[in-house]
Design a protein around this motif. Structure first.
Motif, PDB file in Angstrom:
ATOM      1  N   ALA A 108      19.294  -7.934  32.999  1.00 33.18           N
ATOM      2  CA  ALA A 108      19.334  -7.398  34.356  1.00 33.18           C
ATOM      3  C   ALA A 108      19.359  -6.130  34.025  1.00 33.18           C
ATOM      4  CB  ALA A 108      20.405  -8.253  34.963  1.00 33.18           C
ATOM      5  N   TYR A 112      17.563  -2.922  35.854  1.00 34.24           N
ATOM      6  CA  TYR A 112      17.901  -1.994  36.881  1.00 34.24           C
ATOM      7  C   TYR A 112      17.857  -0.553  36.186  1.00 34.24           C
ATOM      8  CZ  TYR A 112      19.983  -4.926  40.637  1.00 34.24           C
ATOM      9  OH  TYR A 112      20.135  -5.809  41.479  1.00 34.24           O
ATOM     10  N   ASP A 135      25.829  -5.104  41.457  1.00 31.87           N
ATOM     11  CA  ASP A 135      24.612  -6.043  42.082  1.00 31.87           C
ATOM     12  C   ASP A 135      23.949  -6.956  41.023  1.00 31.87           C
ATOM     13  OD1 ASP A 135      24.957  -5.342  44.527  1.00 31.87           O
ATOM     14  OD2 ASP A 135      23.281  -3.966  44.584  1.00 31.87           O
ATOM     15  N   TYR A 136      23.636  -6.326  39.887  1.00 31.15           N
ATOM     16  CA  TYR A 136      23.050  -7.113  38.712  1.00 31.15           C
ATOM     17  C   TYR A 136      23.943  -8.019  38.008  1.00 31.15           C
ATOM     18  CZ  TYR A 136      24.322  -4.307  34.622  1.00 31.15           C
ATOM     19  OH  TYR A 136      24.947  -3.470  33.745  1.00 31.15           O
ATOM     20  N   HIS A 138      26.200  -9.530  39.838  1.00 35.18           N
ATOM     21  CA  HIS A 138      26.264 -10.638  40.823  1.00 35.18           C
ATOM     22  C   HIS A 138      24.896 -11.585  40.461  1.00 35.18           C
ATOM     23  CE1 HIS A 138      28.870  -8.120  43.733  1.00 35.18           C
ATOM     24  NE2 HIS A 138      29.518  -8.520  42.639  1.00 35.18           N
ATOM     25  N   GLU A 139      23.744 -11.021  40.650  1.00 36.87           N
ATOM     26  CA  GLU A 139      22.435 -11.662  40.484  1.00 36.87           C
ATOM     27  C   GLU A 139      22.551 -12.539  39.122  1.00 36.87           C
ATOM     28  OE1 GLU A 139      19.431  -8.821  40.174  1.00 36.87           O
ATOM     29  OE2 GLU A 139      19.821  -8.229  42.349  1.00 36.87           O
ATOM     30  N   ALA A 142      25.065 -15.477  39.422  1.00 35.87           N
ATOM     31  CA  ALA A 142      24.565 -16.513  40.466  1.00 35.87           C
ATOM     32  C   ALA A 142      23.697 -17.405  39.700  1.00 35.87           C
ATOM     33  CB  ALA A 142      23.736 -15.803  41.668  1.00 35.87           C
ATOM     34  N   GLU A 143      22.881 -17.227  38.585  1.00 38.68           N
ATOM     35  CA  GLU A 143      21.964 -18.104  37.881  1.00 38.68           C
ATOM     36  C   GLU A 143      22.768 -19.162  37.302  1.00 38.68           C
ATOM     37  OE1 GLU A 143      19.635 -15.873  34.743  1.00 38.68           O
ATOM     38  OE2 GLU A 143      19.493 -14.298  36.084  1.00 38.68           O
ATOM     39  N   PRO A 148      30.382 -14.178  43.229  1.00 39.00           N
ATOM     40  CA  PRO A 148      30.481 -12.830  42.663  1.00 39.00           C
ATOM     41  C   PRO A 148      31.958 -12.162  42.253  1.00 39.00           C
ATOM     42  CG  PRO A 148      29.250 -12.934  44.883  1.00 39.00           C
ATOM     43  CD  PRO A 148      29.743 -14.427  44.390  1.00 39.00           C
ATOM     44  N   ARG A 184      19.899  -2.146  47.765  1.00 35.75           N
ATOM     45  CA  ARG A 184      19.658  -3.268  46.976  1.00 35.75           C
ATOM     46  C   ARG A 184      18.339  -3.665  47.113  1.00 35.75           C
ATOM     47  NH1 ARG A 184      20.667  -8.673  46.609  1.00 35.75           N
ATOM     48  NH2 ARG A 184      21.942  -9.332  44.802  1.00 35.75           N
ATOM     49  N   GLU A 185      17.873  -3.638  48.285  1.00 35.94           N
ATOM     50  CA  GLU A 185      16.564  -4.688  48.717  1.00 35.94           C
ATOM     51  C   GLU A 185      15.238  -3.930  47.905  1.00 35.94           C
ATOM     52  OE1 GLU A 185      17.958  -2.170  51.951  1.00 35.94           O
ATOM     53  OE2 GLU A 185      18.877  -3.844  51.056  1.00 35.94           O
ATOM     54  N   ASN A 188      14.269  -5.622  43.700  1.00 36.12           N
ATOM     55  CA  ASN A 188      13.293  -6.783  43.230  1.00 36.12           C
ATOM     56  C   ASN A 188      11.722  -6.536  43.861  1.00 36.12           C
ATOM     57  OD1 ASN A 188      15.307  -8.243  41.959  1.00 36.12           O
ATOM     58  ND2 ASN A 188      15.889  -9.126  43.783  1.00 36.12           N
TER      59      ASN A 188
END
Length: 188
Positions: A108, A112, A135-136, A138-139, A142-143, A148, A184-185, A188
């Motif tokens: 990640a 980024y 953010d990365y 947290h991503e 989440a996997e 977070p 953030r949006e 991806n």
């Protein structure tokens, strides 16, 4: 300094060699690589050597004990996060799962950095902000069904991340980039 992810660094990731990946990144003075390398270097002596022979401003004039403590705290946070997410493996299985998380985080990070350069966020291409780093993480977490707040940079779940970055972000990233232009949006 060019902070882009090199073909060699991509090879390290493909070969799951976190030690070499983070060592390469810290040689470029990528801020988050200090903790990445502290977590994944092959020995305490390697970390001591990197700190003692490195640019002391990059290491924030903090020695081995500080960065080793940051790494140990990270391992504890990851272990707790996995247990909260329902992981009930043996010690060895926990270590393997933490390595999988480490690989997800490193991949990640690479993504980024690429997006930061492409989108020209902040002041320096490839230098990430605390928001991007959070953010990365947290991503990636989440996997593994982790919340977070397991990420040490945003562990106060009821406090806005931006406040946390201002309060104690310098503990791990005194030289991160600004978040200027980062949305953030757009990642991806």
């Amino acid at each position: 300094m060019d902070l882009s992810i090199t073909a060699q660094e991509r090879s390290y990731l493909a070969n799951q060699d976190l030690d070499k990946f983070w060592y390469s990144r810290q040689q470029k003075k990528d801020p988050i690589a200090r903790i990445g390398y502290a977590l994944w270097c092959k020995s305490a002596d390697d970390l001591k050597r990197a700190i003692n022979t490195g640019d002391q401003a990059y290491w924030d004039r903090k020695g081995f004990a500080y960065w080793e403590t940051m790494a140990r705290t990270t391992v504890v946070n990851l272990s707790v996060g996995l247990q909260k997410a329902g992981f009930n493996g043996t010690f060895g299985e926990m270590r393997e799962e933490i390595k999988k998380i480490g690989l997800a985080v490193a991949n990640a990070h690479a993504e980024y950095v690429k997006n930061d350069i492409r989108n020209n966020y902040g002041r320096q291409p490839g230098l990430l902000s605390m928001a991007q780093i959070a953010d990365y993480h947290h991503e990636a977490f989440a996997e593994f069904y982790m919340t977070p707040d397991i990420y040490g940079g945003t562990f106060l779940s009821r406090v806005p991340d931006e406040w946390e970055f201002k309060l104690y972000g310098d503990l791990y990233c005194h030289d991160c980039d600004s978040s200027e232009g980062y949305l953030r949006e757009q990642v991806n």
